[in-house]
Write a protein that holds these residues in place. Structure first.
Motif, PDB file in Angstrom:
ATOM      1  N   ALA A  18      -0.446  -1.534   0.426  1.00 47.47           N
ATOM      2  CA  ALA A  18       0.315  -0.938  -1.738  1.00 47.47           C
ATOM      3  C   ALA A  18      -0.379  -1.676   0.449  1.00 47.47           C
ATOM      4  O   ALA A  18       0.447  -1.410   0.036  1.00 47.47           O
ATOM      5  CB  ALA A  18      -0.141  -0.967  -1.082  1.00 47.47           C
ATOM      6  N   ARG A 162       8.589   0.086   5.036  1.00 46.03           N
ATOM      7  CA  ARG A 162       8.738   1.541   5.141  1.00 46.03           C
ATOM      8  C   ARG A 162       7.762   2.241   4.207  1.00 46.03           C
ATOM      9  O   ARG A 162       7.696   1.935   3.024  1.00 46.03           O
ATOM     10  CB  ARG A 162      10.173   1.921   4.778  1.00 46.03           C
ATOM     11  N   ARG A 163       7.006   3.186   4.744  1.00 49.56           N
ATOM     12  CA  ARG A 163       6.068   3.959   3.939  1.00 49.56           C
ATOM     13  C   ARG A 163       6.808   4.921   3.020  1.00 49.56           C
ATOM     14  O   ARG A 163       7.803   5.532   3.393  1.00 49.56           O
ATOM     15  CB  ARG A 163       5.144   4.759   4.852  1.00 49.56           C
ATOM     16  N   VAL A 164       6.311   5.057   1.795  1.00 57.56           N
ATOM     17  CA  VAL A 164       6.810   6.058   0.861  1.00 57.56           C
ATOM     18  C   VAL A 164       5.827   7.218   0.808  1.00 57.56           C
ATOM     19  O   VAL A 164       6.194   8.369   1.040  1.00 57.56           O
ATOM     20  CB  VAL A 164       7.033   5.461  -0.545  1.00 57.56           C
ATOM     21  N   THR A 165       4.554   6.942   0.500  1.00 55.54           N
ATOM     22  CA  THR A 165       3.512   7.970   0.511  1.00 55.54           C
ATOM     23  C   THR A 165       2.216   7.357   1.011  1.00 55.54           C
ATOM     24  O   THR A 165       1.988   6.147   0.887  1.00 55.54           O
ATOM     25  CB  THR A 165       3.253   8.566  -0.885  1.00 55.54           C
ATOM     26  N   LEU A 166       1.349   8.207   1.557  1.00 58.18           N
ATOM     27  CA  LEU A 166      -0.016   7.825   1.905  1.00 58.18           C
ATOM     28  C   LEU A 166      -0.858   9.077   1.689  1.00 58.18           C
ATOM     29  O   LEU A 166      -0.672  10.073   2.386  1.00 58.18           O
ATOM     30  CB  LEU A 166      -0.122   7.313   3.340  1.00 58.18           C
ATOM     31  N   THR A 167      -1.746   9.033   0.700  1.00 60.49           N
ATOM     32  CA  THR A 167      -2.395  10.250   0.219  1.00 60.49           C
ATOM     33  C   THR A 167      -3.891  10.057   0.051  1.00 60.49           C
ATOM     34  O   THR A 167      -4.340   9.057  -0.521  1.00 60.49           O
ATOM     35  CB  THR A 167      -1.798  10.658  -1.148  1.00 60.49           C
ATOM     36  N   ALA A 168      -4.674  11.009   0.533  1.00 66.25           N
ATOM     37  CA  ALA A 168      -6.117  11.024   0.306  1.00 66.25           C
ATOM     38  C   ALA A 168      -6.404  11.618  -1.061  1.00 66.25           C
ATOM     39  O   ALA A 168      -5.799  12.620  -1.458  1.00 66.25           O
ATOM     40  CB  ALA A 168      -6.821  11.830   1.390  1.00 66.25           C
ATOM     41  N   THR A 169      -7.327  11.018  -1.802  1.00 62.77           N
ATOM     42  CA  THR A 169      -7.689  11.516  -3.123  1.00 62.77           C
ATOM     43  C   THR A 169      -9.114  11.042  -3.419  1.00 62.77           C
ATOM     44  O   THR A 169      -9.877  10.747  -2.503  1.00 62.77           O
ATOM     45  CB  THR A 169      -6.677  11.004  -4.186  1.00 62.77           C
ATOM     46  N   THR A 170      -9.509  11.017  -4.680  1.00 65.51           N
ATOM     47  CA  THR A 170     -10.780  10.416  -5.084  1.00 65.51           C
ATOM     48  C   THR A 170     -10.553   9.583  -6.330  1.00 65.51           C
ATOM     49  O   THR A 170      -9.626   9.818  -7.098  1.00 65.51           O
ATOM     50  CB  THR A 170     -11.864  11.474  -5.390  1.00 65.51           C
ATOM     51  N   PRO A 175     -14.498   8.461  -2.292  1.00 62.69           N
ATOM     52  CA  PRO A 175     -13.366   8.686  -1.375  1.00 62.69           C
ATOM     53  C   PRO A 175     -12.301   7.620  -1.624  1.00 62.69           C
ATOM     54  O   PRO A 175     -12.610   6.428  -1.731  1.00 62.69           O
ATOM     55  CB  PRO A 175     -14.002   8.536   0.009  1.00 62.69           C
ATOM     56  N   ALA A 176     -11.046   8.042  -1.700  1.00 58.42           N
ATOM     57  CA  ALA A 176      -9.976   7.102  -2.051  1.00 58.42           C
ATOM     58  C   ALA A 176      -8.685   7.453  -1.328  1.00 58.42           C
ATOM     59  O   ALA A 176      -8.499   8.572  -0.839  1.00 58.42           O
ATOM     60  CB  ALA A 176      -9.743   7.103  -3.563  1.00 58.42           C
ATOM     61  N   VAL A 177      -7.801   6.458  -1.244  1.00 66.67           N
ATOM     62  CA  VAL A 177      -6.484   6.620  -0.635  1.00 66.67           C
ATOM     63  C   VAL A 177      -5.479   5.856  -1.483  1.00 66.67           C
ATOM     64  O   VAL A 177      -5.746   4.717  -1.890  1.00 66.67           O
ATOM     65  CB  VAL A 177      -6.449   6.080   0.813  1.00 66.67           C
ATOM     66  N   THR A 178      -4.334   6.468  -1.747  1.00 68.02           N
ATOM     67  CA  THR A 178      -3.225   5.734  -2.356  1.00 68.02           C
ATOM     68  C   THR A 178      -2.135   5.564  -1.308  1.00 68.02           C
ATOM     69  O   THR A 178      -1.854   6.482  -0.531  1.00 68.02           O
ATOM     70  CB  THR A 178      -2.656   6.473  -3.575  1.00 68.02           C
ATOM     71  N   TRP A 179      -1.540   4.380  -1.288  1.00 70.76           N
ATOM     72  CA  TRP A 179      -0.518   4.044  -0.287  1.00 70.76           C
ATOM     73  C   TRP A 179       0.603   3.334  -1.022  1.00 70.76           C
ATOM     74  O   TRP A 179       0.375   2.320  -1.689  1.00 70.76           O
ATOM     75  CB  TRP A 179      -1.159   3.165   0.782  1.00 70.76           C
ATOM     76  N   GLU A 180       1.805   3.869  -0.911  1.00 73.15           N
ATOM     77  CA  GLU A 180       2.980   3.260  -1.524  1.00 73.15           C
ATOM     78  C   GLU A 180       3.986   2.947  -0.421  1.00 73.15           C
ATOM     79  O   GLU A 180       4.169   3.735   0.512  1.00 73.15           O
ATOM     80  CB  GLU A 180       3.600   4.212  -2.553  1.00 73.15           C
ATOM     81  N   PHE A 181       4.613   1.785  -0.529  1.00 77.01           N
ATOM     82  CA  PHE A 181       5.569   1.394   0.502  1.00 77.01           C
ATOM     83  C   PHE A 181       6.625   0.444  -0.056  1.00 77.01           C
ATOM     84  O   PHE A 181       6.433  -0.194  -1.099  1.00 77.01           O
ATOM     85  CB  PHE A 181       4.856   0.765   1.704  1.00 77.01           C
ATOM     86  N   PRO A 189      13.512  -7.679  -1.873  1.00 73.86           N
ATOM     87  CA  PRO A 189      12.922  -6.346  -1.706  1.00 73.86           C
ATOM     88  C   PRO A 189      11.964  -6.022  -2.842  1.00 73.86           C
ATOM     89  O   PRO A 189      12.174  -6.420  -3.991  1.00 73.86           O
ATOM     90  CB  PRO A 189      14.137  -5.413  -1.715  1.00 73.86           C
ATOM     91  N   LYS A 190      10.887  -5.311  -2.498  1.00 72.68           N
ATOM     92  CA  LYS A 190       9.931  -4.893  -3.513  1.00 72.68           C
ATOM     93  C   LYS A 190       9.326  -3.555  -3.109  1.00 72.68           C
ATOM     94  O   LYS A 190       9.352  -3.161  -1.938  1.00 72.68           O
ATOM     95  CB  LYS A 190       8.830  -5.929  -3.702  1.00 72.68           C
ATOM     96  N   ARG A 191       8.775  -2.873  -4.108  1.00 71.38           N
ATOM     97  CA  ARG A 191       8.031  -1.641  -3.858  1.00 71.38           C
ATOM     98  C   ARG A 191       6.599  -1.859  -4.320  1.00 71.38           C
ATOM     99  O   ARG A 191       6.357  -2.465  -5.367  1.00 71.38           O
ATOM    100  CB  ARG A 191       8.648  -0.445  -4.579  1.00 71.38           C
ATOM    101  N   VAL A 192       5.653  -1.368  -3.526  1.00 67.42           N
ATOM    102  CA  VAL A 192       4.237  -1.643  -3.736  1.00 67.42           C
ATOM    103  C   VAL A 192       3.458  -0.346  -3.897  1.00 67.42           C
ATOM    104  O   VAL A 192       3.671   0.618  -3.154  1.00 67.42           O
ATOM    105  CB  VAL A 192       3.661  -2.445  -2.552  1.00 67.42           C
ATOM    106  N   ALA A 193       2.543  -0.331  -4.854  1.00 67.53           N
ATOM    107  CA  ALA A 193       1.610   0.787  -5.042  1.00 67.53           C
ATOM    108  C   ALA A 193       0.199   0.244  -4.868  1.00 67.53           C
ATOM    109  O   ALA A 193      -0.155  -0.773  -5.476  1.00 67.53           O
ATOM    110  CB  ALA A 193       1.772   1.402  -6.427  1.00 67.53           C
ATOM    111  N   THR A 194      -0.609   0.875  -4.041  1.00 70.96           N
ATOM    112  CA  THR A 194      -1.978   0.423  -3.802  1.00 70.96           C
ATOM    113  C   THR A 194      -2.947   1.592  -3.945  1.00 70.96           C
ATOM    114  O   THR A 194      -2.579   2.757  -3.768  1.00 70.96           O
ATOM    115  CB  THR A 194      -2.143  -0.183  -2.396  1.00 70.96           C
TER     116      THR A 194
END
Length: 231
Positions: A18, A162-170, A175-181, A189-194
């Motif tokens: 993110a 600050r990390r919120v989540t970091l998750t392996a998926t597809t 192969p994929a990863v989602t990362w939110e912070f 301030p902002k929140r990011v989803a990647t």
């Protein structure tokens, strides 16, 4: 394809798509050479977004508490391919690396601070932004999850991040990863989803950011981009 004027972005980048743009470019060079664009160039001031972070469960007293949530893995999932029909509230764009997807209609598209990334912003609010792109994997011997985890860990050394989540998926069996912070950007301030995924030696990234109180809308924009993306 939407025509996009060429202009520099002051944020990363994204999302295989993110802070100083040059510093983050060096940081993520080990992943795909463009993840740097996911960060704002000059994080400032004390963290103001940390209060929005979900409470992290404290381990048993005999176990030292972790400084950041560890990466997690989810069951393999497959996002349905795009139907090819662009909704009226969306516009289809082509990004570097052969990535195509849809973004909100009438958002302003520019090139990012690196050539492998496009940036689109809401003309009614610069706090809402998406980024997208793709670049060849620079270290194919290192799994995608490891590359993104390294990038996230490095970013967490900076104030206001600050990390919120970091998750392996597809994503479509890739192969994929989602990362939110959360981060304290120069604009507030902002929140990011990647979302990152790897296909045929190319790492793709999609990124969606917005004010913390608009988290559901921010995350929904990323979901729509992922669902409409190819490959």
């Amino acid at each position: 394809m939407a025509r996009r004027p060429v202009s520099a972005r002051n944020p990363i980048g994204a999302l295989p798509l993110a802070l100083s743009a040059a510093a983050l470019y060096t940081l993520i060079a080990g992943t795909a050479g463009y993840l740097v664009h996911l960060a704002d160039p000059t994080p400032t001031g004390p963290t103001t977004a940390a209060a929005a972070i979900p409470v992290i469960t404290t381990p048993p007293p005999t176990t030292p508490p972790p400084t950041t949530p560890p990466p997690t893995k989810t069951p393999l999932t497959t996002t349905p391919p795009s139907s090819g029909i662009t909704p009226p509230d969306q516009q289809r764009v082509e990004a570097p690396g052969g990535l195509t997807t849809t973004i909100p209609a009438k958002w302003t598209i520019t090139t990012g601070t690196v050539a492998t990334t496009l940036v689109a912003t809401d003309p009614t609010s610069p706090h809402r932004e998406v980024r997208l792109g793709g670049a060849p994997v620079t270290d194919p011997s290192k799994p995608l999850l490891d590359r993104i985890t390294t990038a996230a860990t490095d970013r967490e050394r900076e104030a206001g991040h600050r990390r919120v989540t970091l998750t392996a998926t597809t994503i479509r069996n890739h192969p994929a990863v989602t990362w939110e912070f959360d981060e304290n950007a120069t604009s507030g301030p902002k929140r990011v989803a990647t979302a990152f995924w790897e296909s045929k030696g190319v790492e793709y990234v999609l990124y969606s950011s917005g004010p913390p109180d608009e988290w559901e809308q921010t995350k929904s924009r990323l979901t729509r981009m992922v669902d409409a993306a190819t490959p």
